[in-house]
Design a protein around this motif. Sequence first.
Motif, PDB file in Angstrom:
ATOM      1  N   ARG A 149      46.780 -71.590  20.675  1.00 28.02           N
ATOM      2  CA  ARG A 149      45.363 -71.724  21.051  1.00 28.02           C
ATOM      3  C   ARG A 149      45.078 -73.053  21.771  1.00 28.02           C
ATOM      4  O   ARG A 149      44.096 -73.160  22.488  1.00 28.02           O
ATOM      5  N   LEU A 183      39.263 -67.484  20.364  1.00 24.54           N
ATOM      6  CA  LEU A 183      38.971 -66.425  19.400  1.00 24.54           C
ATOM      7  C   LEU A 183      39.991 -65.289  19.521  1.00 24.54           C
ATOM      8  O   LEU A 183      40.454 -64.749  18.518  1.00 24.54           O
ATOM      9  N   THR A 185      42.988 -65.523  20.611  1.00 29.13           N
ATOM     10  CA  THR A 185      44.337 -65.972  20.267  1.00 29.13           C
ATOM     11  C   THR A 185      44.585 -65.681  18.793  1.00 29.13           C
ATOM     12  O   THR A 185      43.844 -66.164  17.930  1.00 29.13           O
ATOM     13  N   GLY A 186      45.570 -64.869  18.500  1.00 26.07           N
ATOM     14  CA  GLY A 186      45.872 -64.546  17.109  1.00 26.07           C
ATOM     15  C   GLY A 186      45.053 -63.403  16.545  1.00 26.07           C
ATOM     16  O   GLY A 186      45.091 -63.171  15.345  1.00 26.07           O
ATOM     17  N   THR A 190      42.615 -56.947  18.281  1.00 27.40           N
ATOM     18  CA  THR A 190      41.480 -56.255  17.657  1.00 27.40           C
ATOM     19  C   THR A 190      40.141 -56.602  18.309  1.00 27.40           C
ATOM     20  O   THR A 190      39.125 -56.010  17.963  1.00 27.40           O
ATOM     21  N   ARG A 316      55.453 -64.905   7.048  1.00 26.72           N
ATOM     22  CA  ARG A 316      55.086 -66.202   7.623  1.00 26.72           C
ATOM     23  C   ARG A 316      54.414 -66.984   6.498  1.00 26.72           C
ATOM     24  O   ARG A 316      53.396 -66.550   5.947  1.00 26.72           O
ATOM     25  N   VAL A 383      51.935 -64.530   4.403  1.00 27.97           N
ATOM     26  CA  VAL A 383      51.547 -63.322   5.134  1.00 27.97           C
ATOM     27  C   VAL A 383      52.795 -62.485   5.398  1.00 27.97           C
ATOM     28  O   VAL A 383      53.834 -63.027   5.786  1.00 27.97           O
ATOM     29  N   TRP A 398      48.147 -59.413   4.101  1.00 26.19           N
ATOM     30  CA  TRP A 398      47.550 -60.706   4.453  1.00 26.19           C
ATOM     31  C   TRP A 398      47.301 -61.608   3.255  1.00 26.19           C
ATOM     32  O   TRP A 398      47.157 -62.810   3.417  1.00 26.19           O
ATOM     33  N   MET A 407      34.595 -62.833   9.794  1.00 24.68           N
ATOM     34  CA  MET A 407      35.507 -62.154  10.721  1.00 24.68           C
ATOM     35  C   MET A 407      35.084 -60.706  10.955  1.00 24.68           C
ATOM     36  O   MET A 407      35.151 -60.196  12.070  1.00 24.68           O
TER      37      MET A 407
HETATM   38  C1  LIG Z   1      37.628 -60.256  13.744  1.00 23.21           C
HETATM   39  C2  LIG Z   1      38.035 -61.658  14.015  1.00 23.21           C
HETATM   40  C3  LIG Z   1      37.162 -62.675  13.779  1.00 23.21           C
HETATM   41  C4  LIG Z   1      37.508 -63.995  14.029  1.00 23.21           C
HETATM   42  N1  LIG Z   1      36.607 -64.966  13.770  1.00 23.21           N
HETATM   43  C5  LIG Z   1      36.928 -66.246  14.009  1.00 23.21           C
HETATM   44  C6  LIG Z   1      36.010 -67.306  13.730  1.00 23.21           C
HETATM   45  O1  LIG Z   1      34.909 -67.050  13.268  1.00 23.21           O
HETATM   46  N2  LIG Z   1      36.391 -68.573  14.001  1.00 23.21           N
HETATM   47  C7  LIG Z   1      37.620 -68.845  14.509  1.00 23.21           C
HETATM   48  O2  LIG Z   1      37.926 -70.005  14.733  1.00 23.21           O
HETATM   49  N3  LIG Z   1      38.511 -67.876  14.764  1.00 23.21           N
HETATM   50  C8  LIG Z   1      38.200 -66.591  14.545  1.00 23.21           C
HETATM   51  N4  LIG Z   1      39.077 -65.590  14.824  1.00 23.21           N
HETATM   52  C9  LIG Z   1      40.306 -65.922  15.478  1.00 23.21           C
HETATM   53  C10 LIG Z   1      41.458 -66.006  14.551  1.00 23.21           C
HETATM   54  O3  LIG Z   1      41.113 -66.289  13.251  1.00 23.21           O
HETATM   55  C11 LIG Z   1      42.329 -67.077  15.125  1.00 23.21           C
HETATM   56  O4  LIG Z   1      43.242 -66.396  15.865  1.00 23.21           O
HETATM   57  C12 LIG Z   1      43.069 -67.889  14.095  1.00 23.21           C
HETATM   58  O5  LIG Z   1      42.165 -68.834  13.605  1.00 23.21           O
HETATM   59  C13 LIG Z   1      44.284 -68.520  14.716  1.00 23.21           C
HETATM   60  O6  LIG Z   1      44.849 -69.352  13.785  1.00 23.21           O
HETATM   61  P1  LIG Z   1      46.126 -70.224  14.106  1.00 23.21           P
HETATM   62  O7  LIG Z   1      46.113 -70.577  15.528  1.00 23.21           O
HETATM   63  O8  LIG Z   1      46.146 -71.290  13.109  1.00 23.21           O
HETATM   64  O9  LIG Z   1      47.279 -69.172  13.910  1.00 23.21           O
HETATM   65  P2  LIG Z   1      48.247 -68.923  12.703  1.00 23.21           P
HETATM   66  O10 LIG Z   1      48.002 -69.742  11.529  1.00 23.21           O
HETATM   67  O11 LIG Z   1      49.576 -68.932  13.305  1.00 23.21           O
HETATM   68  O12 LIG Z   1      47.851 -67.467  12.255  1.00 23.21           O
HETATM   69  C14 LIG Z   1      48.277 -66.369  12.973  1.00 23.21           C
HETATM   70  C15 LIG Z   1      47.353 -65.223  12.797  1.00 23.21           C
HETATM   71  O13 LIG Z   1      47.361 -64.670  11.510  1.00 23.21           O
HETATM   72  C16 LIG Z   1      46.032 -64.681  10.963  1.00 23.21           C
HETATM   73  N5  LIG Z   1      46.167 -64.767   9.534  1.00 23.21           N
HETATM   74  C17 LIG Z   1      47.322 -64.637   8.939  1.00 23.21           C
HETATM   75  N6  LIG Z   1      47.166 -64.668   7.640  1.00 23.21           N
HETATM   76  C18 LIG Z   1      45.911 -64.850   7.389  1.00 23.21           C
HETATM   77  C19 LIG Z   1      45.211 -64.941   6.225  1.00 23.21           C
HETATM   78  N7  LIG Z   1      45.799 -64.765   5.042  1.00 23.21           N
HETATM   79  N8  LIG Z   1      43.916 -65.176   6.312  1.00 23.21           N
HETATM   80  C20 LIG Z   1      43.327 -65.292   7.484  1.00 23.21           C
HETATM   81  N9  LIG Z   1      43.960 -65.150   8.611  1.00 23.21           N
HETATM   82  C21 LIG Z   1      45.251 -64.936   8.595  1.00 23.21           C
HETATM   83  C22 LIG Z   1      45.375 -65.780  11.671  1.00 23.21           C
HETATM   84  O14 LIG Z   1      43.975 -65.643  11.719  1.00 23.21           O
HETATM   85  C23 LIG Z   1      45.935 -65.627  13.033  1.00 23.21           C
HETATM   86  O15 LIG Z   1      45.354 -64.551  13.693  1.00 23.21           O
HETATM   87  C24 LIG Z   1      38.761 -64.280  14.560  1.00 23.21           C
HETATM   88  C25 LIG Z   1      39.660 -63.246  14.779  1.00 23.21           C
HETATM   89  C26 LIG Z   1      39.303 -61.955  14.511  1.00 23.21           C
HETATM   90  C27 LIG Z   1      40.257 -60.843  14.767  1.00 23.21           C
END
Ligand SMILES: Cc1cc2nc3c(=O)[nH]c(=O)nc-3n(C[C@H](O)[C@H](O)[C@H](O)COP(=O)(O)OP(=O)(O)OC[C@H]3O[C@@H](n4cnc5c(N)ncnc54)[C@H](O)[C@@H]3O)c2cc1C
Length: 429
Positions: A149, A183, A185-186, A190, A316, A383, A398, A407
């Motif tokens: 990101r 948003l 990214t990751g 969906t 992970r 995860v 998860w 979310m």
């Molecule tokens: C429906 C939806 C709503 C979102 N809303 C937000 C928001 O309000 N604010 C925001 O900043 N981002 C939001 N995101 C984006 C998503 O959460 C980000 O991709 C994530 O924060 C990325 O984290 P990271 O770069 O640390 O990736 P990593 O830590 O490498 O995580 C990889 C992916 O796995 C997910 N993941 C894995 N395990 C879990 C877990 N146990 N609990 C939660 N997530 C997990 C992460 O969210 C991410 O998508 C949303 C995504 C979706 C699909």
Amino acid sequence: MTTQVSDDLLRACDGRVEPAGDGDAVLGTRPRWVASPGSTEQAAALVQIAARDGLAVTARGSRTKLRWGGRPERLDLVVDTSRLDALVEHAAGDLVYIAGAGRSLAQVQEDVGGAGQRLGIDPPTGGSLGGAVATAASGPLRLHHGAVRDLVIGMTLVRADGVVAHSGGKVVKNVAGYDLAKLLTGSFGTLGLVTQVAVRLHPVPQGRRWVTASVADEAAAGTAALAVAHSQLVPSAVELEVPGSRRGAGGGDPTGALGALSVLVEGHPDGAAESARRVADLLAASGGEDVQVGEEPPSWWGGDVAADHDGCTLLRVTHVLTGVTPLLRALSEATSGAGVRAHLRGSPAVGVEHVALEGDTDAVAALVQRLRVASGGFDGQVVVLDGPDDVRDRVDLWGPVQALGLMRAVKDRFDPGRLLSPGRFVGGI
Ligand SMILES: Cc1cc2nc3c(=O)[nH]c(=O)nc-3n(C[C@H](O)[C@H](O)[C@H](O)COP(=O)(O)OP(=O)(O)OC[C@H]3O[C@@H](n4cnc5c(N)ncnc54)[C@H](O)[C@@H]3O)c2cc1C
């Protein structure tokens, strides 16, 4: 109706729509069609038809991470991004690169390598640019260049209603729309179908050295990783390999070590050599043994740990910097006498490890539970990224998720009809 839909899809996509076969199933769910759009406009036209007729859509890149995440709740149309692979722009002077989501990461590195540059997204599995962004998959260089990101500066995507949206741009400092790219990214496909990605690049340093040491036990691994991470030596990457059966740093000789820690230092050729000497001293003073400096990485460096274990369950596991020893101890306690082998490989200085588990279904499911119970000790999350069907049926992929309500609200806003990869993400999103 099906014939009409099929005709419309064919028209939207220049005839590049095929009836799906068994090989197109995503975690056992077989779609009806596979479409290969050649442009963002064609992708948008496909999604418009999907929105009109309530078809569930999943994007597919090079398939390396297609099994990551939950089973799709339903699936009608796979949008294959392999034709969305154009190099749009490489602005070498600005360290910016723009390409179609389907371009392979290997090709991206080749595109920019000639200019002495690289993309800091280097997940073990390789894959496409879009797939790496959608799963936020990172590799060793995350320590130096940041998470996915941080490297994505813009994207073009198709929303669930088929409207094309642009976020960010090619100017690194551009803030407008930046959050949309973050948003997505990751979000595991969906929230939108990513068709084009703009990323920031970094120059490749001329000097590189890997300093690799054996670590005898969990305490030594944690101490050495922390010492390097907290030092002034600014390593580009710190990687840990704990094979789960005691072997030496090279993975071959049975020296009885727990595993190996390897540190990449980069810079000016003379500077890298000097840094390597200092890292070697530091490792030797902080729990490392048999310290070696080389111009090539150890064989396991940056590799996909799941590829070494057919049919394994891939986790992970994240942790705080001080969590390396507690995590390794928790893993060792959970596997002891449980009939499960755990092979850990990852990036302790950024707090992301991948663990391949081999064992029978009940034992693997129990181990995931035990690790989650212990996760307070390393302050992270466990995860399940991938695994055999019977393991998927037994565990919550998860684990406990904070802010799930938020979310879900985001998902409702972006995709009220639940057309984009429904069920693939956390909380059934
Ligand atoms: C429906 C939806 C709503 C979102 N809303 C937000 C928001 O309000 N604010 C925001 O900043 N981002 C939001 N995101 C984006 C998503 O959460 C980000 O991709 C994530 O924060 C990325 O984290 P990271 O770069 O640390 O990736 P990593 O830590 O490498 O995580 C990889 C992916 O796995 C997910 N993941 C894995 N395990 C879990 C877990 N146990 N609990 C939660 N997530 C997990 C992460 O969210 C991410 O998508 C949303 C995504 C979706 C699909």
